[in-house]
Write an enzyme that holds these catalytic residues in place. Structure first.
Site, PDB file in Angstrom:
ATOM      1  N   HIS A  73      -4.794   4.437  -3.160  1.00 64.94           N
ATOM      2  CA  HIS A  73      -3.708   3.414  -3.491  1.00 64.94           C
ATOM      3  C   HIS A  73      -3.270   3.678  -4.407  1.00 64.94           C
ATOM      4  O   HIS A  73      -3.834   3.736  -5.788  1.00 64.94           O
ATOM      5  CB  HIS A  73      -4.390   2.011  -3.100  1.00 64.94           C
ATOM      6  CG  HIS A  73      -3.388   1.039  -3.090  1.00 64.94           C
ATOM      7  ND1 HIS A  73      -3.399  -0.108  -2.278  1.00 64.94           N
ATOM      8  CD2 HIS A  73      -2.506   0.586  -3.999  1.00 64.94           C
ATOM      9  CE1 HIS A  73      -2.654  -0.983  -2.389  1.00 64.94           C
ATOM     10  NE2 HIS A  73      -2.239  -0.383  -3.765  1.00 64.94           N
ATOM     11  N   HIS A 106       0.898  -1.114  -0.016  1.00 64.42           N
ATOM     12  CA  HIS A 106       0.186   0.048   0.063  1.00 64.42           C
ATOM     13  C   HIS A 106       0.788   1.241   0.033  1.00 64.42           C
ATOM     14  O   HIS A 106       1.538   1.456   0.947  1.00 64.42           O
ATOM     15  CB  HIS A 106      -0.856  -0.028   1.110  1.00 64.42           C
ATOM     16  CG  HIS A 106      -1.862   1.108   1.174  1.00 64.42           C
ATOM     17  ND1 HIS A 106      -3.045   1.125   0.639  1.00 64.42           N
ATOM     18  CD2 HIS A 106      -1.771   2.412   1.760  1.00 64.42           C
ATOM     19  CE1 HIS A 106      -3.538   2.432   1.011  1.00 64.42           C
ATOM     20  NE2 HIS A 106      -2.670   3.385   1.262  1.00 64.42           N
ATOM     21  N   HIS A 126      -2.357   3.848  -8.296  1.00 64.49           N
ATOM     22  CA  HIS A 126      -2.688   2.948  -9.236  1.00 64.49           C
ATOM     23  C   HIS A 126      -2.273   3.621 -10.817  1.00 64.49           C
ATOM     24  O   HIS A 126      -2.454   4.690 -10.767  1.00 64.49           O
ATOM     25  CB  HIS A 126      -4.213   2.586  -9.259  1.00 64.49           C
ATOM     26  CG  HIS A 126      -4.741   3.621  -9.007  1.00 64.49           C
ATOM     27  ND1 HIS A 126      -5.021   4.370  -7.966  1.00 64.49           N
ATOM     28  CD2 HIS A 126      -5.949   4.580  -9.862  1.00 64.49           C
ATOM     29  CE1 HIS A 126      -6.003   5.445  -8.008  1.00 64.49           C
ATOM     30  NE2 HIS A 126      -6.472   5.673  -9.345  1.00 64.49           N
ATOM     31  N   HIS A 162      -3.722   3.762 -14.490  1.00 65.69           N
ATOM     32  CA  HIS A 162      -4.686   3.417 -15.383  1.00 65.69           C
ATOM     33  C   HIS A 162      -3.887   3.063 -16.556  1.00 65.69           C
ATOM     34  O   HIS A 162      -3.248   4.004 -17.214  1.00 65.69           O
ATOM     35  CB  HIS A 162      -5.586   4.575 -15.697  1.00 65.69           C
ATOM     36  CG  HIS A 162      -6.641   5.067 -14.429  1.00 65.69           C
ATOM     37  ND1 HIS A 162      -7.711   4.470 -14.248  1.00 65.69           N
ATOM     38  CD2 HIS A 162      -6.221   5.872 -13.463  1.00 65.69           C
ATOM     39  CE1 HIS A 162      -8.347   4.938 -13.201  1.00 65.69           C
ATOM     40  NE2 HIS A 162      -7.612   6.067 -12.789  1.00 65.69           N
ATOM     41  N   GLY A 216      -7.254  14.685  -9.345  1.00 64.45           N
ATOM     42  CA  GLY A 216      -8.347  13.903  -9.564  1.00 64.45           C
ATOM     43  C   GLY A 216      -8.315  12.590  -8.884  1.00 64.45           C
ATOM     44  O   GLY A 216      -9.103  11.602  -9.294  1.00 64.45           O
ATOM     45  N   ASN A 242      -3.359   9.495 -11.534  1.00 61.48           N
ATOM     46  CA  ASN A 242      -4.174  10.661 -10.950  1.00 61.48           C
ATOM     47  C   ASN A 242      -3.386  10.691  -9.544  1.00 61.48           C
ATOM     48  O   ASN A 242      -3.448   9.775  -8.837  1.00 61.48           O
ATOM     49  CB  ASN A 242      -5.510  10.421 -10.882  1.00 61.48           C
ATOM     50  CG  ASN A 242      -6.280  10.559 -12.322  1.00 61.48           C
ATOM     51  OD1 ASN A 242      -5.973  11.133 -13.267  1.00 61.48           O
ATOM     52  ND2 ASN A 242      -7.266   9.709 -12.391  1.00 61.48           N
TER      53      ASN A 242
END
Ligand code: AMP
Ligand code: ZN
Length: 111
Positions: free
Chosen positions: A96, A46, A98, A100, A91, A85
């Site tokens: 956690h 995390h 990530h 996209h 945004g 983001n």
């Protein structure tokens, strides 16, 4: 992180459409896709966001991007977009880290 939705997904407490998993990363389809193919890759450890990444995490971040290209190819994308983001003003909704990965054309309802 007990209250983190992505940690819960990795733990199997919340269902997902899994794309990939290894000892360091987990990837799954976005529940609200903005393209025909839209998945996210997260580190298993995390980390709240890119802003929380410290020096020493270059390796993890580099492997994350290489994995994005590898999985995009495996899912049939000849090109793709990536987005990270970061922070509320960036945004970010789920805290956690990530990436996209999306491509393959917009969905009809977004055109
Ligand atoms: P971000 O704005 O970058 O924090 O994006 C968070 C993303 O997580 C959004 O695109 C959501 O659609 C996606 N998301 C939220 N909950 C889930 C879930 N349970 N399974 C898959 N994707 C999710
Ligand atoms: Zn988490």
């Amino acid at each position: 992180m007990s209250d983190c939705i992505f940690c819960k997904i990795m733990a199997g407490e919340i269902p997902c459409k899994k794309v990939y998993e290894d000892e360091e990363f987990f990837a799954f389809h976005d529940i609200n896709p903005i393209a025909r193919v839209h998945f996210m890759i997260i580190p298993k450890r995390h980390v709240a966001s890119l802003q929380e990444c410290a020096a020493g995490e270059e390796g993890m971040l580099g492997r994350l991007l290489l994995l994005a290209a590898k999985l995009a190819k495996e899912l049939g994308l000849s090109g793709f977009k990536t987005a990270i983001n970061t922070g509320k003003e960036g945004g970010q909704v789920v805290f956690h880290l990530h990436v996209h990965v999306y491509g393959g054309g917009k969905l009809a309802h977004l055109e």
